[in-house]
Design a protein around this motif. Sequence first.
Motif, PDB file in Angstrom:
ATOM      1  N   ASP A  94       0.967  -1.237  -0.037  1.00  0.00           N
ATOM      2  CA  ASP A  94      -0.054  -0.046  -0.102  1.00  0.00           C
ATOM      3  C   ASP A  94       0.816   1.204  -0.042  1.00  0.00           C
ATOM      4  OD1 ASP A  94      -2.397  -1.471   0.380  1.00  0.00           O
ATOM      5  OD2 ASP A  94      -2.071  -1.519   2.468  1.00  0.00           O
ATOM      6  N   LEU A  95       1.873   1.118   0.745  1.00  0.00           N
ATOM      7  CA  LEU A  95       2.807   2.409   0.830  1.00  0.00           C
ATOM      8  C   LEU A  95       3.608   2.719  -0.596  1.00  0.00           C
ATOM      9  CD1 LEU A  95       4.582   1.653   4.423  1.00  0.00           C
ATOM     10  CD2 LEU A  95       2.419   3.278   3.846  1.00  0.00           C
ATOM     11  N   ASP A  96       3.802   1.509  -1.198  1.00  0.00           N
ATOM     12  CA  ASP A  96       4.368   1.664  -2.622  1.00  0.00           C
ATOM     13  C   ASP A  96       3.261   2.638  -3.551  1.00  0.00           C
ATOM     14  OD1 ASP A  96       6.805   0.359  -2.054  1.00  0.00           O
ATOM     15  OD2 ASP A  96       6.327  -1.377  -3.118  1.00  0.00           O
ATOM     16  N   ALA A  97       2.267   2.010  -3.462  1.00  0.00           N
ATOM     17  CA  ALA A  97       1.042   2.671  -4.125  1.00  0.00           C
ATOM     18  C   ALA A  97       0.725   4.168  -3.886  1.00  0.00           C
ATOM     19  CB  ALA A  97      -0.260   1.736  -3.920  1.00  0.00           C
ATOM     20  N   VAL A  98       1.080   4.246  -2.642  1.00  0.00           N
ATOM     21  CA  VAL A  98       1.089   5.839  -2.221  1.00  0.00           C
ATOM     22  C   VAL A  98       2.128   6.715  -3.028  1.00  0.00           C
ATOM     23  CG1 VAL A  98       1.525   7.520  -0.470  1.00  0.00           C
ATOM     24  CG2 VAL A  98      -0.115   5.402   0.026  1.00  0.00           C
ATOM     25  N   GLU A  99       3.225   6.037  -2.720  1.00  0.00           N
ATOM     26  CA  GLU A  99       4.547   6.686  -3.725  1.00  0.00           C
ATOM     27  C   GLU A  99       4.237   6.864  -5.268  1.00  0.00           C
ATOM     28  OE1 GLU A  99       7.912   4.843  -2.393  1.00  0.00           O
ATOM     29  OE2 GLU A  99       9.151   6.503  -2.843  1.00  0.00           O
ATOM     30  N   SER A 100       3.795   5.749  -5.808  1.00  0.00           N
ATOM     31  CA  SER A 100       3.591   5.834  -7.121  1.00  0.00           C
ATOM     32  C   SER A 100       2.536   7.036  -7.535  1.00  0.00           C
ATOM     33  CB  SER A 100       3.034   4.364  -7.673  1.00  0.00           C
ATOM     34  OG  SER A 100       4.053   3.617  -7.353  1.00  0.00           O
ATOM     35  N   PHE A 101       1.389   6.873  -6.789  1.00  0.00           N
ATOM     36  CA  PHE A 101       0.455   7.678  -7.021  1.00  0.00           C
ATOM     37  C   PHE A 101       0.540   9.324  -7.004  1.00  0.00           C
ATOM     38  CE2 PHE A 101      -3.208  10.469  -5.609  1.00  0.00           C
ATOM     39  CZ  PHE A 101      -4.201  10.319  -6.610  1.00  0.00           C
ATOM     40  N   PHE A 102       1.439   9.436  -5.962  1.00  0.00           N
ATOM     41  CA  PHE A 102       1.845  11.089  -5.492  1.00  0.00           C
ATOM     42  C   PHE A 102       2.841  11.267  -6.681  1.00  0.00           C
ATOM     43  CE2 PHE A 102      -0.396  10.391  -1.965  1.00  0.00           C
ATOM     44  CZ  PHE A 102      -1.105  11.808  -1.830  1.00  0.00           C
ATOM     45  N   TYR A 103       3.594  10.360  -7.229  1.00  0.00           N
ATOM     46  CA  TYR A 103       4.578  10.688  -8.323  1.00  0.00           C
ATOM     47  C   TYR A 103       3.819  11.064  -9.566  1.00  0.00           C
ATOM     48  CZ  TYR A 103       8.069  10.272 -11.955  1.00  0.00           C
ATOM     49  OH  TYR A 103       9.026  10.383 -12.963  1.00  0.00           O
ATOM     50  N   ALA A 104       3.006  10.107  -9.943  1.00  0.00           N
ATOM     51  CA  ALA A 104       1.870  10.398 -11.177  1.00  0.00           C
ATOM     52  C   ALA A 104       1.147  11.721 -11.342  1.00  0.00           C
ATOM     53  CB  ALA A 104       1.069   9.114 -11.281  1.00  0.00           C
ATOM     54  N   TRP A 105       0.799  11.838  -9.847  1.00  0.00           N
ATOM     55  CA  TRP A 105      -0.093  13.254  -9.639  1.00  0.00           C
ATOM     56  C   TRP A 105       0.714  14.519 -10.089  1.00  0.00           C
ATOM     57  CZ3 TRP A 105       0.400  16.869  -5.435  1.00  0.00           C
ATOM     58  CH2 TRP A 105      -0.661  17.568  -5.405  1.00  0.00           C
ATOM     59  N   ALA A 106       1.905  14.370  -9.220  1.00  0.00           N
ATOM     60  CA  ALA A 106       2.780  15.746  -9.274  1.00  0.00           C
ATOM     61  C   ALA A 106       3.296  15.808 -10.702  1.00  0.00           C
ATOM     62  CB  ALA A 106       4.075  15.366  -8.530  1.00  0.00           C
ATOM     63  N   ARG A 107       3.609  14.579 -11.308  1.00  0.00           N
ATOM     64  CA  ARG A 107       3.948  14.944 -12.839  1.00  0.00           C
ATOM     65  C   ARG A 107       2.950  15.681 -13.674  1.00  0.00           C
ATOM     66  NH1 ARG A 107       8.597  15.520 -14.379  1.00  0.00           N
ATOM     67  NH2 ARG A 107       7.956  14.841 -16.453  1.00  0.00           N
ATOM     68  N   ARG A 108       1.785  15.520 -13.540  1.00  0.00           N
ATOM     69  CA  ARG A 108       0.612  16.122 -14.160  1.00  0.00           C
ATOM     70  C   ARG A 108       0.497  17.566 -13.855  1.00  0.00           C
ATOM     71  NH1 ARG A 108      -0.190  10.827 -14.277  1.00  0.00           N
ATOM     72  NH2 ARG A 108      -0.955  10.105 -16.275  1.00  0.00           N
ATOM     73  N   LEU A 109       0.725  17.589 -12.592  1.00  0.00           N
ATOM     74  CA  LEU A 109       0.216  18.960 -11.805  1.00  0.00           C
ATOM     75  C   LEU A 109       1.498  20.000 -12.336  1.00  0.00           C
ATOM     76  CD1 LEU A 109      -1.341  20.257  -9.793  1.00  0.00           C
ATOM     77  CD2 LEU A 109       0.712  19.868  -7.913  1.00  0.00           C
TER      78      LEU A 109
END
Length: 373
Positions: free
Chosen positions: A163-178
């Motif tokens: 789950d912690l890996d998923a948190v990291e991947s999600f925020f990376y993908a989010w920030a790239r778009r931001l």
Amino acid sequence: MKRRPGEVRDAIVSVLGARPRGATVADIKGEVSALIGDVPASSVRSYLQLNTPGLFARMDRAQYVLKEFLDRPLNDRPQAQIKSLVIGNAKLFNADCIGWLEQQPPNSFHAVVTDPPYGLVEYTADEQRKLRSGKGGIWRIPPSFDGSKRAPLPRFTVLKPADLDAVESFFYAWARRLIGVIVPGANVVVASNPLLSYLVSGALSKAGLERRGEIVRLVMTMRGGDRPKDAHVEFSDVSVMPRSMWEPWLVFRKPLNGRVQDNLRKWGTGGFRRISEDRPFGDVIESSPTRPSERAIAPHPSLKPQAFLRQLVRGVLPLGRGVVLDPFAGSGSTLAAAEAMGYQSVGVEKDPEYFRVAQKAVPALARLKFNGA
Ligand SMILES: C[S@@+](CC[C@H](N)C(=O)[O-])C[C@H]1O[C@@H](n2cnc3c(N)ncnc32)[C@H](O)[C@@H]1O
């Protein structure tokens, strides 16, 4: 984790369905994991390869897109029908912010103030159903305190390594778009908690945002401080975790274009708005838990108080002009704070119920009067 046949493939289709321009394996992994729990990148890759060229097509730079999209020119690819509403100077969209961010033109926003779903799972349809029915799931109701009933809290300590890996991947993908849609020098302020902030901070830095510090919201929370479960009499002098009395709000910035003064002139960004001529914007803000009167206006389990948000939102636009974005808007409290400050703002909220709550809550919260805010 046992999955139903086709679950990963269906999740990939749903993620790519909101991305007419396609996405990388890393992005797809992050979003698929946010939908159905952690899925390794290798598994995403093999589903993509197995179903290419049937369902998916491979583009340049290892991006994948739905085959049905590739057959049409970009401007003819379907756009999701997104509900939106305008409330004064605020605009709110009912959408998943990841796909929504991809549709926004570059340089659209001048600051971000947001309070994301930290464990990712707590705002999935399944966990929200459990919360609304009051049964099971990640949400716990803390014991009442001083006679007042407390709002439910998600239990982040139950998150597993995947789950912690998923948190990291999600925020990376989010920030790239931001990064693609905010102007140079834009402040990005993200609510966090002491258990997960290191992961989010790492992902945001890796994505290309500059870390500029943390704002400490001094607030007595209901996290930590408990004696050992089922052994509280035997170990009555022990707290398993420190009682948390603060909340970190991570401060990042899109790299400047030139010097601070160049950014201020061109974009109106590159710093924080001073509180007054002799008081700079500071990184500790005293706060209280959200008041029951605000909770009654905006029934959301993570509602943040106006008195705090107004100070923060005011500070993120150094010249008091520009557009503040909240991609995880909840009941619209950031938008309400921006309204109260006379700023323009845009919010995105994926849950139709909270989107409906925000429609009434934004103007009502914005009208509240506080000493000094
Ligand atoms: C922690 S809450 C924000 C609460 C808000 N600060 C308030 O005061 O009402 C996070 C919100 O983000 C929403 N959310 C979660 N994932 C999202 C996504 N991918 N796109 C847009 N909204 C999302 C959730 O439904 C939830 O309402």
